[in-house]
Design a protein around this motif. Structure first.
Motif, PDB file in Angstrom:
ATOM      1  N   SER A   5       0.819  -1.213   0.000  1.00  0.00           N
ATOM      2  CA  SER A   5       0.000   0.000   0.000  1.00  0.00           C
ATOM      3  C   SER A   5       0.853   1.264   0.000  1.00  0.00           C
ATOM      4  CB  SER A   5      -0.929   0.001   1.222  1.00  0.00           C
ATOM      5  OG  SER A   5      -1.776  -1.120   1.209  1.00  0.00           O
ATOM      6  N   ASP A   6       2.188   1.103  -0.003  1.00  0.00           N
ATOM      7  CA  ASP A   6       3.116   2.235  -0.018  1.00  0.00           C
ATOM      8  C   ASP A   6       2.861   3.155   1.170  1.00  0.00           C
ATOM      9  OD1 ASP A   6       5.265   3.637  -1.009  1.00  0.00           O
ATOM     10  OD2 ASP A   6       4.020   4.961  -2.238  1.00  0.00           O
ATOM     11  N   GLU A  47      -5.612   0.165   4.022  1.00  0.00           N
ATOM     12  CA  GLU A  47      -6.379   0.810   2.962  1.00  0.00           C
ATOM     13  C   GLU A  47      -7.738   1.279   3.481  1.00  0.00           C
ATOM     14  OE1 GLU A  47      -6.511  -1.615  -0.526  1.00  0.00           O
ATOM     15  OE2 GLU A  47      -4.385  -1.368  -0.933  1.00  0.00           O
ATOM     16  N   SER A  48      -8.589   0.323   3.851  1.00  0.00           N
ATOM     17  CA  SER A  48      -9.897   0.724   4.373  1.00  0.00           C
ATOM     18  C   SER A  48      -9.805   1.170   5.826  1.00  0.00           C
ATOM     19  CB  SER A  48     -10.893  -0.438   4.255  1.00  0.00           C
ATOM     20  OG  SER A  48     -10.516  -1.510   5.104  1.00  0.00           O
ATOM     21  N   GLY A  94      -6.095   9.010   3.575  1.00  0.00           N
ATOM     22  CA  GLY A  94      -7.391   8.482   3.180  1.00  0.00           C
ATOM     23  C   GLY A  94      -7.754   8.860   1.757  1.00  0.00           C
ATOM     24  N   ARG A  95      -7.434  10.091   1.380  1.00  0.00           N
ATOM     25  CA  ARG A  95      -7.726  10.545   0.015  1.00  0.00           C
ATOM     26  C   ARG A  95      -6.989   9.680  -1.006  1.00  0.00           C
ATOM     27  NH1 ARG A  95      -5.896  16.516  -1.509  1.00  0.00           N
ATOM     28  NH2 ARG A  95      -7.416  17.042   0.119  1.00  0.00           N
ATOM     29  N   GLU A  96      -5.732   9.356  -0.723  1.00  0.00           N
ATOM     30  CA  GLU A  96      -4.939   8.540  -1.637  1.00  0.00           C
ATOM     31  C   GLU A  96      -5.455   7.110  -1.735  1.00  0.00           C
ATOM     32  OE1 GLU A  96      -1.017   8.797  -0.120  1.00  0.00           O
ATOM     33  OE2 GLU A  96      -0.706  10.884  -0.746  1.00  0.00           O
ATOM     34  N   HIS A  97      -6.253   6.688  -0.744  1.00  0.00           N
ATOM     35  CA  HIS A  97      -6.746   5.306  -0.737  1.00  0.00           C
ATOM     36  C   HIS A  97      -8.252   5.222  -0.966  1.00  0.00           C
ATOM     37  CE1 HIS A  97      -2.766   4.829   1.012  1.00  0.00           C
ATOM     38  NE2 HIS A  97      -2.838   3.568   0.661  1.00  0.00           N
ATOM     39  N   GLY A  98      -8.790   6.215  -1.656  1.00  0.00           N
ATOM     40  CA  GLY A  98     -10.168   6.145  -2.123  1.00  0.00           C
ATOM     41  C   GLY A  98     -11.234   6.539  -1.133  1.00  0.00           C
ATOM     42  N   VAL A  99     -10.853   7.032   0.039  1.00  0.00           N
ATOM     43  CA  VAL A  99     -11.848   7.482   1.009  1.00  0.00           C
ATOM     44  C   VAL A  99     -12.392   8.834   0.569  1.00  0.00           C
ATOM     45  CG1 VAL A  99     -12.272   8.115   3.411  1.00  0.00           C
ATOM     46  CG2 VAL A  99     -10.720   6.233   2.876  1.00  0.00           C
ATOM     47  N   GLU A 100     -13.695   9.005   0.669  1.00  0.00           N
ATOM     48  CA  GLU A 100     -14.329  10.247   0.252  1.00  0.00           C
ATOM     49  C   GLU A 100     -14.858  11.062   1.429  1.00  0.00           C
ATOM     50  OE1 GLU A 100     -17.332   9.098  -2.499  1.00  0.00           O
ATOM     51  OE2 GLU A 100     -15.907   8.508  -4.065  1.00  0.00           O
ATOM     52  N   VAL A 101     -15.362  10.369   2.442  1.00  0.00           N
ATOM     53  CA  VAL A 101     -15.998  11.073   3.557  1.00  0.00           C
ATOM     54  C   VAL A 101     -15.449  10.581   4.889  1.00  0.00           C
ATOM     55  CG1 VAL A 101     -18.184  11.621   4.712  1.00  0.00           C
ATOM     56  CG2 VAL A 101     -18.122  11.376   2.217  1.00  0.00           C
ATOM     57  N   PHE A 102     -15.063  11.504   5.738  1.00  0.00           N
ATOM     58  CA  PHE A 102     -14.725  11.217   7.129  1.00  0.00           C
ATOM     59  C   PHE A 102     -15.952  11.512   7.978  1.00  0.00           C
ATOM     60  CE2 PHE A 102      -9.872  11.465   8.006  1.00  0.00           C
ATOM     61  CZ  PHE A 102      -9.660  10.466   7.082  1.00  0.00           C
TER      62      PHE A 102
END
Length: 336
Positions: A139-140, A205-206, A268-276
């Motif tokens: 996941s770098d 990631e998630s 989170g943005r780099e791993h596809g998360v849209e909403v906190f």
């Protein structure tokens, strides 16, 4: 970050604070412990000496065999856990993970026992621990980042590791009553082994957890002074996660909360998360101001003593907007 697993010592990834059992413990009792505690491997110890390891699958197999051979109205008499015990493969805490992986594969083992110079059990490293490490590299994930607080003190932000369980427990235990309540919306001082494992085990990631730690001298253990984490609210809704932040009382007001939340949001943005998503106590003015200062769009709903925040992290943060604006101002005179 290094692309090789070899330089990483096993002491940073092994599971510590293990629950052990005596060799004469009945098989059914061992199974109950493993099921309740969600444990797959347990060391068998007598008088401080490591005798063997027992796996949940082996316990279940022996239980099935005993029950199949039993007849009559009375409950079967279960043998001791020794019937399901295997001889442990031992390594030292400074064994490199490249060698650990080779040993697991060569011996077709799922766990290795880590023992110190005196031969005492120091921890376990399992195939799951190796999977987590591989996931981190795949996941770098940034291994460590130095940041500076308002008072000029330099600290590190890094992902939590399995060997951080005691440091994380100590951090939460040392929070003031007010800070403890604002983090959990209740008073919570003690955590189970399962709780601590969840706090330091994730898929990168998630879900992720970053800890802020002080620079340490050789041989010293990391001291956690802040924690930021997120986890999915629902498996089918991977773009929306619940976040949480806690800052040690001595380090509040030094900008650490802002640094941690930005670090968490950018990851989170780099791993596809849209909403906190976060539930914040209505009395937690500091967290509310922190979210407002980020300059990113959010929605908030008041529910009495708590507020529900939804932060749309895919939009630029305030400092990013300023950088874009600055670049445009520099280009404009040249164009004219």
């Amino acid at each position: 970050m290094s692309s090789s697993l070899a330089p990483v010592p096993v002491q940073h990834w092994m599971t510590k604070d293990l629950m052990t059992i005596q060799p004469d413990t009945p098989l059914d009792a061992v199974y109950r412990i493993m099921a309740i505690r969600d444990i797959r491997h347990m060391p068998v110890v007598k008088d401080g000496e490591l005798l063997g390891l027992v796996m949940k699958e082996d316990v279940m197999r022996e239980l099935t065999r005993v029950q199949a051979a039993h007849s009559g109205d009375q409950a079967p008499e279960y043998p001791s856990v020794e019937v399901a015990m295997s001889k442990p493969i031992t390594i030292s805490p400074d064994t490199l993970l490249g060698s650990v992986t080779a040993l697991l594969l060569r011996n077709r083992a799922s766990a290795l026992a880590v023992v110190d110079e005196q031969g005492r059990l120091a921890g376990l490293v399992t195939e799951s621990d190796i999977f987590r490490l591989v996931m981190m590299y795949a996941s770098d994930v940034p291994e460590k980042k130095m940041v500076t607080l308002k008072n000029g003190q330099e600290i590190y932000l890094r992902p939590a590791r399995p060997d951080d369980t005691q440091a994380v427990q100590t951090f939460y235990s040392n929070l003031s009553e007010e800070s403890n309540y604002l983090r959990f919306l209740t008073y919570r001082r003690k955590f189970s082994v399962r709780d601590m494992r969840k706090m330091t085990t994730f898929d990168y990631e998630s879900q992720i957890c970053f800890v802020a730690v002080l620079p340490r001298g050789k041989g010293e253990k990391d001291q956690v002074i802040g924690i930021a984490e997120y986890a999915p609210l629902a498996l089918e809704e991977v773009g929306k996660v619940e976040f949480a932040i806690a800052i040690g009382d001595e380090y509040q007001g030094q900008g650490l909360g802002t640094l941690l939340l930005k670090h968490l949001m950018l990851y989170g943005r780099e791993h596809g998360v849209e909403v906190f998503y976060g539930m914040v106590s209505a009395s937690n003015v500091g967290m509310t101001r922190l979210i407002q200062r980020l300059g990113v769009r959010f929605e908030v709903e008041s529910l009495g003593s708590v507020q529900e925040f939804e932060i749309y992290i895919q939009e630029p943060l305030e400092n990013e907007k300023e950088e874009v604006k600055s670049e445009k101002l520099e280009v404009s005179p040249q164009e004219s």
